[in-house]
Design an enzyme around this catalytic site. Sequence first.
Site, PDB file in Angstrom:
ATOM      1  N   ILE A   1      18.603 -71.752 -82.373  1.00  0.00           N
ATOM      2  CA  ILE A   1      20.148 -71.918 -82.015  1.00  0.00           C
ATOM      3  C   ILE A   1      20.667 -71.037 -82.664  1.00  0.00           C
ATOM      4  CG2 ILE A   1      19.876 -74.395 -81.894  1.00  0.00           C
ATOM      5  CD1 ILE A   1      20.601 -74.864 -84.753  1.00  0.00           C
TER       6      ILE A   1
ATOM      7  N   GLU B   1      19.365 -62.077 -91.431  1.00  0.00           N
ATOM      8  CA  GLU B   1      18.794 -62.575 -92.618  1.00  0.00           C
ATOM      9  C   GLU B   1      17.445 -64.154 -91.936  1.00  0.00           C
ATOM     10  OE1 GLU B   1      20.266 -63.803 -96.328  1.00  0.00           O
ATOM     11  OE2 GLU B   1      18.491 -64.323 -97.151  1.00  0.00           O
TER      12      GLU B   1
ATOM     13  N   ASP C   1      30.373 -67.691 -97.951  1.00  0.00           N
ATOM     14  CA  ASP C   1      30.495 -66.787 -96.698  1.00  0.00           C
ATOM     15  C   ASP C   1      31.112 -68.545 -95.808  1.00  0.00           C
ATOM     16  OD1 ASP C   1      30.805 -65.662 -94.234  1.00  0.00           O
ATOM     17  OD2 ASP C   1      28.252 -66.060 -93.889  1.00  0.00           O
TER      18      ASP C   1
END
Lengths: 237, 375
Positions: free
Chosen positions: A11, A16, A134
């Site tokens: 998905i 990373e 993040d």
Amino acid sequence: MAATEAPRELIKQGAEALVYKTTYLLPTIPALLKHRPRKPYRHPTLDLRLTKHRCLSETRLLTRCRGLGIPVPAVYFVDEARGEIYMEWISGRSIREVLDAMIAEGRKEEVNDLMKKMGQVVAKLHQNDIVHGDLTTSNVMVRGERKSGLLAGATMEKVDAEVVLIDLGLGMMSTQEEDKAVDLYVLERAFLSTHPQAEDLFQDVLTAYEGSFKGAKAVMKRLADVRMRGRKRSMLG
Amino acid sequence: MSKRPQDETTNPRKQPRLAMSTPKSTIALGLEGSANKLGIGLIRHTPGQPAEVLSNIRHTFVSPPGEGFLPKDVALHHRSWIVPLIKRALSESGTKVADIDCICYTKGPGMGAPLQSVAVAARALSLLWKKPLVGVNHCVGHIEMGREITGADNPVVLYVSGGNTQVIAYAAQRYRIFGEALDIAVGNCLDRFARTLQISNDPAPGYNIEQMAKLGKNLLDLPYTVKGMDCSFSGILASVDQLANQLLTGKPKPLMNVEGTEVVTREDLCFTLQETVFSMLVEITERAMAHVGSSQVLIVGGVGCNERLQEMMGLMARDRGGSVYATDERFCIDNGIMIAHAGLLAHKQGFETTLEESTCTQRFRTDEVLVNWRD
């Protein structure tokens, strides 16, 4: 293992990790698989060391949040040598998508409610010295239903829009106001870049944040500095 | 993988000199001296044609092994060499002073004293020859020259040198910094490590580390400090220096590999340091590429001519279905031509630095420059 491996559907492909939708243990239990693949450019020893370290530290943060009652996906299983984390599948949409829909339909009440919840969740994270790293509007999910129990007898129940934080891959423990302020700043930028009327909305997030824990005032003050110079520390002086 | 410019005489990008004296073509003189290299370049732009390198010469101040370069020594070096070098550039290329349209110099960032020496020379020439001055951002110079030489259209740029470590992408007329080193630059980390091991600074410490690393095979544990798209190198330097000291003195015990089976060599340390810091650089670049959705990557700056870094970047880019662009030492390492090139691009947009404003500065962020020559 390979013969019985559950089917997986890619998905998302980040820098990373690869993220799949799959199932865990039973075909009826949906799960999210976060896989950090080998990087061919990296020395194998270094690659293994980093993958292990990152899987374990992300898992540690997730379980810590879980223990503190901060809504994050539950960790099901970790294979750090293969770079895999299986975790709870959060059914819902990112707050980014939800907001777009709500604003388009003029559901002001619900938007306000959501902003308040978001401020409170981030506050709880920071109160416990966890920094997301993040915090964008894509990394905050809104779910409208929750599964109670895992196996037999599990039922889906409707809940009021609940905010869930995902992807703590860049997260860390930190007591520093700077780190927390940068979290807020990143969130603010994400808001401003995707939602036209975002300025007022984000103010609601901050108001809820500020009222939620003692150290919030200091972080807010720091946020003003971060806004002035951008996310990067100025190299002056 | 990496695209290397060929020898100037056989460069297929270089067009026949048809436009030699048409009034449309413009020539710039570039003076660069922000660190220990003094570079002089002459470039010609002709509309619709690739830029033409008329001259690109350089003289480097080399310090003895174990020592870095001090600003006052470098400034003296630049002052003594700048006149002969400019004369040579003019005579070798057969360029007349009358043909030069502007004088471009490095405004910053860089070391103060060397920058000043070159700025003084630029001002003097400007007055003497009655030519306009153009102050150029050193980082933008690297980026523009890299784009021109490799033909990379809109790449994510990794700018790595002794003074700078930045991951840059272009958006809305600015080169925006997505990630950078938060303390010392990667090249500075390599240079200072070379001093600890007494590796020669000739031609460059990084070059010598690269050659030694080819012979290393044991990878030791060093810190790995990436945070999102940023990274830091001072902790790594402290760690590797400690290992180097243990290797040199054999105290408290001889330095062994992780398995404890072999004594570690100087080459192993170079190998370890390179593998670690380059992995970090490739990782932050990959993150920026995923973020902006680009598959091209351009490596510029002195550290960018390291072939191991280019190789690692190539492996990463291949996985993302993209490619890496790099240049060789003529354009990677600080040079005058890139200052001439970037300065001329700005000058053609009407940019000029008046004598009063022709200062230099040690701190000059890449994103401060209005890049109005790109859409």
